[in-house]
Design a protein around this motif. Structure first.
Motif, PDB file in Angstrom:
ATOM      1  N   VAL A   1       0.859  -1.183   0.000  1.00 13.25           N
ATOM      2  CA  VAL A   1       0.000   0.000   0.000  1.00 13.25           C
ATOM      3  C   VAL A   1       0.896   1.234   0.000  1.00 13.25           C
ATOM      4  O   VAL A   1       1.845   1.321   0.797  1.00 13.25           O
ATOM      5  CB  VAL A   1      -0.928   0.025   1.228  1.00 13.25           C
ATOM      6  CG1 VAL A   1      -1.769   1.296   1.239  1.00 13.25           C
ATOM      7  CG2 VAL A   1      -1.829  -1.204   1.250  1.00 13.25           C
ATOM      8  N   LEU A   2       0.622   2.192  -0.885  1.00 14.37           N
ATOM      9  CA  LEU A   2       1.411   3.420  -0.968  1.00 14.37           C
ATOM     10  C   LEU A   2       0.847   4.475  -0.028  1.00 14.37           C
ATOM     11  O   LEU A   2      -0.350   4.514   0.257  1.00 14.37           O
ATOM     12  CB  LEU A   2       1.406   3.955  -2.399  1.00 14.37           C
ATOM     13  CG  LEU A   2       2.032   3.046  -3.457  1.00 14.37           C
ATOM     14  CD1 LEU A   2       1.866   3.652  -4.840  1.00 14.37           C
ATOM     15  CD2 LEU A   2       3.507   2.801  -3.158  1.00 14.37           C
ATOM     16  N   GLY A   3       1.746   5.365   0.449  1.00 17.39           N
ATOM     17  CA  GLY A   3       1.312   6.426   1.349  1.00 17.39           C
ATOM     18  C   GLY A   3       2.202   7.647   1.227  1.00 17.39           C
ATOM     19  O   GLY A   3       3.185   7.665   0.475  1.00 17.39           O
ATOM     20  N   ASP A   4       1.856   8.679   1.977  1.00 12.93           N
ATOM     21  CA  ASP A   4       2.609   9.934   2.024  1.00 12.93           C
ATOM     22  C   ASP A   4       3.091  10.120   3.453  1.00 12.93           C
ATOM     23  O   ASP A   4       2.301  10.308   4.371  1.00 12.93           O
ATOM     24  CB  ASP A   4       1.713  11.088   1.589  1.00 12.93           C
ATOM     25  CG  ASP A   4       2.456  12.423   1.553  1.00 12.93           C
ATOM     26  OD1 ASP A   4       3.576  12.512   2.079  1.00 12.93           O
ATOM     27  OD2 ASP A   4       1.901  13.388   0.994  1.00 12.93           O
ATOM     28  N   LEU A   5       4.396  10.051   3.646  1.00 17.29           N
ATOM     29  CA  LEU A   5       4.988  10.195   4.969  1.00 17.29           C
ATOM     30  C   LEU A   5       5.830  11.466   4.994  1.00 17.29           C
ATOM     31  O   LEU A   5       6.975  11.476   4.570  1.00 17.29           O
ATOM     32  CB  LEU A   5       5.830   8.973   5.320  1.00 17.29           C
ATOM     33  CG  LEU A   5       6.474   8.914   6.707  1.00 17.29           C
ATOM     34  CD1 LEU A   5       5.459   9.190   7.803  1.00 17.29           C
ATOM     35  CD2 LEU A   5       7.142   7.569   6.935  1.00 17.29           C
TER      36      LEU A   5
END
Length: 364
Positions: free
Chosen positions: A250-254
Protein backbone atom coordinates in the motif's frame (compact mmCIF):
# COMPACT_ATOMS: atom_id res chain seq x y z
CA UNK A 1 -15.01 51.32 19.34
CA UNK A 2 -11.85 50.34 17.50
CA UNK A 3 -12.12 48.64 14.13
CA UNK A 4 -9.93 45.75 13.06
CA UNK A 5 -7.63 46.37 10.15
CA UNK A 6 -8.36 44.71 6.82
CA UNK A 7 -5.29 42.45 7.11
CA UNK A 8 -6.40 41.19 10.52
CA UNK A 9 -9.90 40.45 9.20
CA UNK A 10 -8.43 38.55 6.26
CA UNK A 11 -6.20 36.58 8.64
CA UNK A 12 -9.18 35.61 10.80
CA UNK A 13 -11.30 34.59 7.82
CA UNK A 14 -8.46 32.52 6.35
CA UNK A 15 -8.57 30.25 9.41
CA UNK A 16 -12.32 29.64 9.48
CA UNK A 17 -14.11 26.45 8.31
CA UNK A 18 -15.45 26.39 4.77
CA UNK A 19 -19.05 26.20 5.98
CA UNK A 20 -18.70 29.53 7.78
CA UNK A 21 -17.01 31.18 4.82
CA UNK A 22 -19.76 30.04 2.46
CA UNK A 23 -22.25 31.86 4.68
CA UNK A 24 -20.10 35.01 4.88
CA UNK A 25 -20.07 35.27 1.10
CA UNK A 26 -23.70 36.38 1.32
CA UNK A 27 -22.96 39.33 3.64
CA UNK A 28 -21.73 41.73 0.98
CA UNK A 29 -20.14 41.95 -2.44
CA UNK A 30 -16.83 42.79 -0.78
CA UNK A 31 -16.92 39.61 1.34
CA UNK A 32 -17.87 37.52 -1.66
CA UNK A 33 -15.06 39.05 -3.72
CA UNK A 34 -12.49 38.43 -0.94
CA UNK A 35 -13.48 34.81 -0.25
CA UNK A 36 -13.60 34.05 -4.00
CA UNK A 37 -10.14 35.54 -4.63
CA UNK A 38 -7.57 32.94 -5.71
CA UNK A 39 -4.91 34.29 -3.32
CA UNK A 40 -7.28 34.02 -0.37
CA UNK A 41 -8.28 30.48 -1.42
CA UNK A 42 -4.62 29.38 -1.54
CA UNK A 43 -3.88 31.01 1.82
CA UNK A 44 -6.92 29.33 3.38
CA UNK A 45 -5.87 25.96 1.91
CA UNK A 46 -2.38 26.18 3.43
CA UNK A 47 -3.87 27.10 6.82
CA UNK A 48 -6.21 24.11 6.70
CA UNK A 49 -3.33 21.79 5.78
CA UNK A 50 -1.24 22.99 8.72
CA UNK A 51 -3.89 22.40 11.39
CA UNK A 52 -3.18 19.59 13.85
CA UNK A 53 -6.41 19.55 15.85
CA UNK A 54 -7.98 16.78 13.78
CA UNK A 55 -7.70 14.59 10.70
CA UNK A 56 -10.49 14.52 8.10
CA UNK A 57 -11.37 11.55 5.91
CA UNK A 58 -13.90 10.75 3.23
CA UNK A 59 -15.29 7.23 3.58
CA UNK A 60 -16.31 5.91 0.19
CA UNK A 61 -18.44 2.77 0.00
CA UNK A 62 -16.64 0.11 -2.04
CA UNK A 63 -18.19 -2.08 -4.72
CA UNK A 64 -21.69 -0.73 -4.15
CA UNK A 65 -23.92 2.19 -5.03
CA UNK A 66 -22.03 5.47 -4.42
CA UNK A 67 -22.10 6.80 -0.90
CA UNK A 68 -19.72 9.20 0.84
CA UNK A 69 -19.36 10.00 4.53
CA UNK A 70 -17.10 12.42 6.40
CA UNK A 71 -15.12 11.20 9.42
CA UNK A 72 -13.26 13.64 11.68
CA UNK A 73 -10.71 12.10 14.04
CA UNK A 74 -9.37 14.32 16.87
CA UNK A 75 -5.58 14.33 17.11
CA UNK A 76 -5.74 13.82 20.91
CA UNK A 77 -7.69 10.59 20.49
CA UNK A 78 -4.78 8.57 21.86
CA UNK A 79 -5.68 9.69 25.36
CA UNK A 80 -9.29 8.50 25.13
CA UNK A 81 -10.39 5.00 26.03
CA UNK A 82 -13.22 3.35 24.12
CA UNK A 83 -13.32 6.16 21.56
CA UNK A 84 -16.51 6.27 19.51
CA UNK A 85 -16.67 8.57 16.49
CA UNK A 86 -19.55 9.37 14.17
CA UNK A 87 -19.32 9.43 10.39
CA UNK A 88 -21.58 12.05 8.84
CA UNK A 89 -23.12 11.50 5.43
CA UNK A 90 -22.28 14.16 2.88
CA UNK A 91 -24.44 14.80 -0.15
CA UNK A 92 -22.86 13.01 -3.09
CA UNK A 93 -22.98 14.60 -6.53
CA UNK A 94 -26.35 13.89 -8.12
CA UNK A 95 -24.59 13.08 -11.36
CA UNK A 96 -23.30 9.78 -9.92
CA UNK A 97 -25.86 7.22 -11.02
CA UNK A 98 -23.88 3.99 -11.41
CA UNK A 99 -21.89 1.83 -9.06
CA UNK A 100 -18.34 2.91 -8.28
CA UNK A 101 -15.80 0.12 -8.64
CA UNK A 102 -12.74 2.33 -8.22
CA UNK A 103 -11.51 4.46 -5.37
CA UNK A 104 -11.66 8.21 -5.85
CA UNK A 105 -8.48 10.31 -5.84
CA UNK A 106 -8.10 13.43 -3.66
CA UNK A 107 -6.10 16.61 -4.04
CA UNK A 108 -6.48 19.90 -2.13
CA UNK A 109 -9.98 19.07 -0.91
CA UNK A 110 -11.33 17.91 -4.28
CA UNK A 111 -12.27 14.34 -5.13
CA UNK A 112 -11.71 12.99 -8.63
CA UNK A 113 -14.38 10.32 -9.10
CA UNK A 114 -14.23 7.89 -12.05
CA UNK A 115 -17.68 7.21 -13.50
CA UNK A 116 -17.80 4.92 -16.49
CA UNK A 117 -16.26 6.83 -19.40
CA UNK A 118 -16.22 10.21 -17.64
CA UNK A 119 -14.80 11.84 -14.52
CA UNK A 120 -16.44 13.96 -11.81
CA UNK A 121 -14.36 16.46 -9.86
CA UNK A 122 -16.18 17.30 -6.63
CA UNK A 123 -15.43 19.48 -3.62
CA UNK A 124 -17.34 17.91 -0.68
CA UNK A 125 -16.95 21.10 1.40
CA UNK A 126 -18.49 23.51 -1.12
CA UNK A 127 -20.58 20.88 -2.99
CA UNK A 128 -19.33 22.21 -6.34
CA UNK A 129 -19.12 19.50 -9.02
CA UNK A 130 -17.73 19.44 -12.53
CA UNK A 131 -18.23 16.63 -15.02
CA UNK A 132 -15.40 15.96 -17.47
CA UNK A 133 -15.90 13.69 -20.51
CA UNK A 134 -13.36 10.88 -20.72
CA UNK A 135 -10.66 10.54 -23.37
CA UNK A 136 -11.99 10.10 -26.92
CA UNK A 137 -10.60 6.58 -27.56
CA UNK A 138 -10.94 4.55 -24.30
CA UNK A 139 -14.46 3.38 -23.50
CA UNK A 140 -14.00 3.75 -19.74
CA UNK A 141 -11.76 5.20 -17.05
CA UNK A 142 -9.57 2.36 -15.75
CA UNK A 143 -6.87 3.72 -13.44
CA UNK A 144 -7.33 7.23 -12.06
CA UNK A 145 -4.84 9.76 -10.72
CA UNK A 146 -5.24 13.36 -9.60
CA UNK A 147 -2.61 15.91 -8.60
CA UNK A 148 -1.48 19.53 -8.60
CA UNK A 149 1.24 20.81 -10.93
CA UNK A 150 2.80 23.80 -9.17
CA UNK A 151 4.81 24.78 -12.27
CA UNK A 152 1.64 25.82 -14.13
CA UNK A 153 -0.71 26.28 -11.14
CA UNK A 154 -3.20 23.73 -12.45
CA UNK A 155 -4.63 20.34 -11.52
CA UNK A 156 -4.24 17.26 -13.68
CA UNK A 157 -6.30 14.10 -14.09
CA UNK A 158 -4.54 10.93 -15.32
CA UNK A 159 -6.16 7.83 -16.82
CA UNK A 160 -4.22 4.59 -17.30
CA UNK A 161 -6.10 2.39 -19.76
CA UNK A 162 -5.44 -1.32 -19.31
CA UNK A 163 -4.23 -3.35 -22.32
CA UNK A 164 -6.91 -5.21 -24.27
CA UNK A 165 -6.51 -7.67 -27.13
CA UNK A 166 -3.77 -6.19 -29.32
CA UNK A 167 -3.91 -2.76 -27.72
CA UNK A 168 -1.06 -1.95 -25.27
CA UNK A 169 -1.35 0.09 -22.11
CA UNK A 170 -2.32 3.66 -22.96
CA UNK A 171 -2.14 6.71 -20.71
CA UNK A 172 -3.86 10.10 -21.02
CA UNK A 173 -3.73 13.25 -18.92
CA UNK A 174 -6.00 16.29 -18.68
CA UNK A 175 -5.51 19.79 -17.32
CA UNK A 176 -8.55 21.14 -15.53
CA UNK A 177 -8.00 24.60 -16.99
CA UNK A 178 -8.26 23.42 -20.60
CA UNK A 179 -10.43 20.33 -20.17
CA UNK A 180 -8.54 18.59 -22.97
CA UNK A 181 -7.00 15.10 -22.88
CA UNK A 182 -3.47 14.47 -24.16
CA UNK A 183 -1.60 11.21 -24.75
CA UNK A 184 1.21 10.69 -22.25
CA UNK A 185 4.69 9.33 -23.00
CA UNK A 186 4.88 5.84 -21.51
CA UNK A 187 8.45 4.76 -20.72
CA UNK A 188 7.39 1.50 -19.06
CA UNK A 189 8.47 -1.37 -21.32
CA UNK A 190 5.75 -3.87 -20.35
CA UNK A 191 1.98 -3.91 -20.29
CA UNK A 192 0.26 -3.28 -16.97
CA UNK A 193 -2.99 -2.10 -15.42
CA UNK A 194 -3.65 -0.29 -12.14
CA UNK A 195 -7.33 -0.58 -11.25
CA UNK A 196 -9.12 -0.23 -8.91
CA UNK A 197 -6.97 1.80 -6.49
CA UNK A 198 -6.44 5.50 -7.13
CA UNK A 199 -2.92 6.84 -7.61
CA UNK A 200 -1.09 8.44 -4.67
CA UNK A 201 0.06 12.01 -5.30
CA UNK A 202 3.35 12.70 -3.49
CA UNK A 203 5.88 15.48 -4.06
CA UNK A 204 5.09 16.27 -7.70
CA UNK A 205 4.35 12.72 -8.89
CA UNK A 206 1.41 10.31 -8.87
CA UNK A 207 2.26 6.71 -7.97
CA UNK A 208 0.39 3.46 -8.58
CA UNK A 209 1.01 -0.19 -7.86
CA UNK A 210 0.02 -1.99 -11.03
CA UNK A 211 -0.45 -5.56 -12.18
CA UNK A 212 1.79 -7.01 -14.88
CA UNK A 213 0.33 -8.85 -17.84
CA UNK A 214 1.56 -12.44 -18.46
CA UNK A 215 3.98 -12.68 -15.54
CA UNK A 216 6.02 -15.89 -14.91
CA UNK A 217 4.92 -17.98 -11.91
CA UNK A 218 6.38 -16.93 -8.52
CA UNK A 219 7.81 -13.76 -10.05
CA UNK A 220 6.68 -10.31 -8.97
CA UNK A 221 3.21 -9.97 -10.48
CA UNK A 222 3.09 -6.26 -9.75
CA UNK A 223 5.12 -3.15 -10.45
CA UNK A 224 5.21 0.48 -9.37
CA UNK A 225 4.82 3.29 -11.88
CA UNK A 226 4.68 7.05 -11.53
CA UNK A 227 3.46 10.01 -13.54
CA UNK A 228 5.61 13.15 -13.32
CA UNK A 229 3.10 16.02 -13.10
CA UNK A 230 5.52 18.51 -14.69
CA UNK A 231 6.99 16.47 -17.58
CA UNK A 232 3.89 14.28 -18.07
CA UNK A 233 6.02 11.14 -18.52
CA UNK A 234 5.24 7.75 -16.96
CA UNK A 235 8.16 5.66 -15.71
CA UNK A 236 8.66 2.57 -13.60
CA UNK A 237 9.82 2.86 -9.99
CA UNK A 238 11.85 0.08 -8.37
CA UNK A 239 10.52 -1.74 -5.32
CA UNK A 240 12.63 -2.34 -2.21
CA UNK A 241 14.77 -5.45 -2.77
CA UNK A 242 13.05 -7.37 0.05
CA UNK A 243 9.59 -7.20 -1.52
CA UNK A 244 8.41 -10.69 -2.54
CA UNK A 245 5.87 -11.91 -5.07
CA UNK A 246 3.23 -12.66 -2.41
CA UNK A 247 3.55 -9.35 -0.53
CA UNK A 248 0.60 -6.96 -0.37
CA UNK A 249 1.70 -3.33 -0.74
CA UNK A 250 0.00 0.00 0.00
CA UNK A 251 1.41 3.42 -0.97
CA UNK A 252 1.31 6.43 1.35
CA UNK A 253 2.61 9.93 2.02
CA UNK A 254 4.99 10.20 4.97
CA UNK A 255 5.93 13.82 5.53
CA UNK A 256 6.06 14.59 1.82
CA UNK A 257 7.98 11.41 0.93
CA UNK A 258 6.66 8.29 -0.75
CA UNK A 259 6.07 5.40 1.65
CA UNK A 260 5.37 1.74 1.02
CA UNK A 261 3.64 -0.48 3.57
CA UNK A 262 4.11 -4.20 2.89
CA UNK A 263 2.53 -7.28 4.42
CA UNK A 264 3.95 -10.81 4.06
CA UNK A 265 1.15 -12.33 2.00
CA UNK A 266 -2.59 -12.58 2.55
CA UNK A 267 -2.92 -15.20 5.29
CA UNK A 268 -2.60 -14.51 9.03
CA UNK A 269 -0.94 -11.12 8.69
CA UNK A 270 0.80 -10.24 11.97
CA UNK A 271 2.81 -7.13 11.09
CA UNK A 272 3.39 -4.38 8.52
CA UNK A 273 6.76 -3.11 7.30
CA UNK A 274 6.92 0.58 6.39
CA UNK A 275 9.50 1.72 3.82
CA UNK A 276 10.30 5.27 2.79
CA UNK A 277 11.82 6.49 -0.49
CA UNK A 278 14.95 8.60 0.05
CA UNK A 279 16.36 10.01 -3.18
CA UNK A 280 17.14 6.90 -5.27
CA UNK A 281 16.88 4.21 -2.61
CA UNK A 282 14.41 2.65 -0.19
CA UNK A 283 14.89 2.52 3.57
CA UNK A 284 12.84 0.48 6.03
CA UNK A 285 11.59 2.89 8.67
CA UNK A 286 9.68 0.80 11.20
CA UNK A 287 7.47 -2.24 11.73
CA UNK A 288 4.16 -2.26 13.54
CA UNK A 289 1.79 -5.15 14.32
CA UNK A 290 -1.46 -5.88 12.53
CA UNK A 291 -4.10 -4.68 14.90
CA UNK A 292 -6.33 -7.76 14.89
CA UNK A 293 -4.27 -10.88 14.10
CA UNK A 294 -4.73 -13.60 13.15
CA UNK A 295 -8.18 -12.85 11.68
CA UNK A 296 -6.81 -12.49 8.16
CA UNK A 297 -6.60 -8.65 8.07
CA UNK A 298 -5.43 -6.72 5.06
CA UNK A 299 -4.40 -3.07 5.26
CA UNK A 300 -6.39 -1.14 2.64
CA UNK A 301 -5.01 2.27 3.56
CA UNK A 302 -2.48 3.76 5.92
CA UNK A 303 -2.07 7.35 7.07
CA UNK A 304 0.77 8.90 9.06
CA UNK A 305 0.25 11.84 11.41
CA UNK A 306 2.69 14.53 12.45
CA UNK A 307 2.51 13.51 16.10
CA UNK A 308 3.76 9.95 15.72
CA UNK A 309 0.61 7.95 15.04
CA UNK A 310 -0.41 5.57 12.29
CA UNK A 311 -4.05 5.27 11.20
CA UNK A 312 -4.95 2.08 9.36
CA UNK A 313 -8.10 0.94 7.63
CA UNK A 314 -7.95 -2.86 7.73
CA UNK A 315 -10.11 -5.30 5.84
CA UNK A 316 -11.24 -8.15 8.13
CA UNK A 317 -13.85 -10.90 8.04
CA UNK A 318 -16.07 -8.64 10.15
CA UNK A 319 -15.82 -5.70 7.75
CA UNK A 320 -13.43 -2.76 7.61
CA UNK A 321 -11.93 -1.66 10.93
CA UNK A 322 -10.10 1.59 11.79
CA UNK A 323 -7.13 1.46 14.18
CA UNK A 324 -4.78 4.02 15.73
CA UNK A 325 -1.23 2.86 16.43
CA UNK A 326 1.11 4.91 18.65
CA UNK A 327 4.70 4.55 17.48
CA UNK A 328 6.09 5.92 20.75
CA UNK A 329 4.54 3.49 23.23
CA UNK A 330 3.47 0.84 20.67
CA UNK A 331 -0.14 0.93 21.88
CA UNK A 332 -3.05 0.11 19.58
CA UNK A 333 -6.56 1.54 19.78
CA UNK A 334 -9.58 0.45 17.78
CA UNK A 335 -11.73 3.40 16.68
CA UNK A 336 -15.41 2.60 16.72
CA UNK A 337 -17.10 4.39 13.83
CA UNK A 338 -20.85 4.85 14.08
CA UNK A 339 -23.21 6.24 11.46
CA UNK A 340 -21.99 3.94 8.68
CA UNK A 341 -25.55 2.89 7.91
CA UNK A 342 -24.68 -0.72 7.23
CA UNK A 343 -21.55 0.03 5.17
CA UNK A 344 -19.01 -2.70 5.98
CA UNK A 345 -16.30 -2.07 3.40
CA UNK A 346 -15.09 1.42 2.58
CA UNK A 347 -12.12 3.32 1.22
CA UNK A 348 -10.68 5.80 3.71
CA UNK A 349 -9.51 8.86 1.77
CA UNK A 350 -7.72 11.70 3.61
CA UNK A 351 -8.88 15.15 2.61
CA UNK A 352 -8.70 18.76 3.71
CA UNK A 353 -11.47 21.35 3.78
CA UNK A 354 -10.89 23.85 0.99
CA UNK A 355 -12.52 26.50 -1.18
CA UNK A 356 -10.78 25.26 -4.33
CA UNK A 357 -13.35 24.94 -7.10
CA UNK A 358 -13.07 22.49 -10.01
CA UNK A 359 -14.98 25.03 -12.11
CA UNK A 360 -12.64 27.93 -11.25
CA UNK A 361 -9.88 26.01 -13.05
CA UNK A 362 -11.95 25.93 -16.24
CA UNK A 363 -10.84 28.05 -19.15
CA UNK A 364 -13.04 30.90 -20.20
Amino acid sequence: MAFLSFDIVVGILANLPVKSLMRFRCISKQCNFLISDSRFIKNHLQNMKSKDEHWDFILQRKWMDPEFLVLRIPSDLNGCEGAVLHAVETQAPQKIETRLIQQSAECDGMLCIPKGCSVLVWNPSTKVTRRIPGPPKPDRIDGIGFGYDCTIDDYKVVNIMRPRENRPTSIQSLRLRTGLWNTVQNHVNRDFYVEPEAGKSVNGCIYWIGNIQDVPRRSLSFLMVYFDLETEIVREEKFPSDILHDNVCVLGDLGGSLSLTATPGFGNVRHYDVWIKEENSWKILFRFPACCPPSHPLCFSIHFTRNGHVLTNEYTKDGDQVFLYNLRDESVKRIQVQGLGGIRYFAMIPYVESLVSPCACQAG
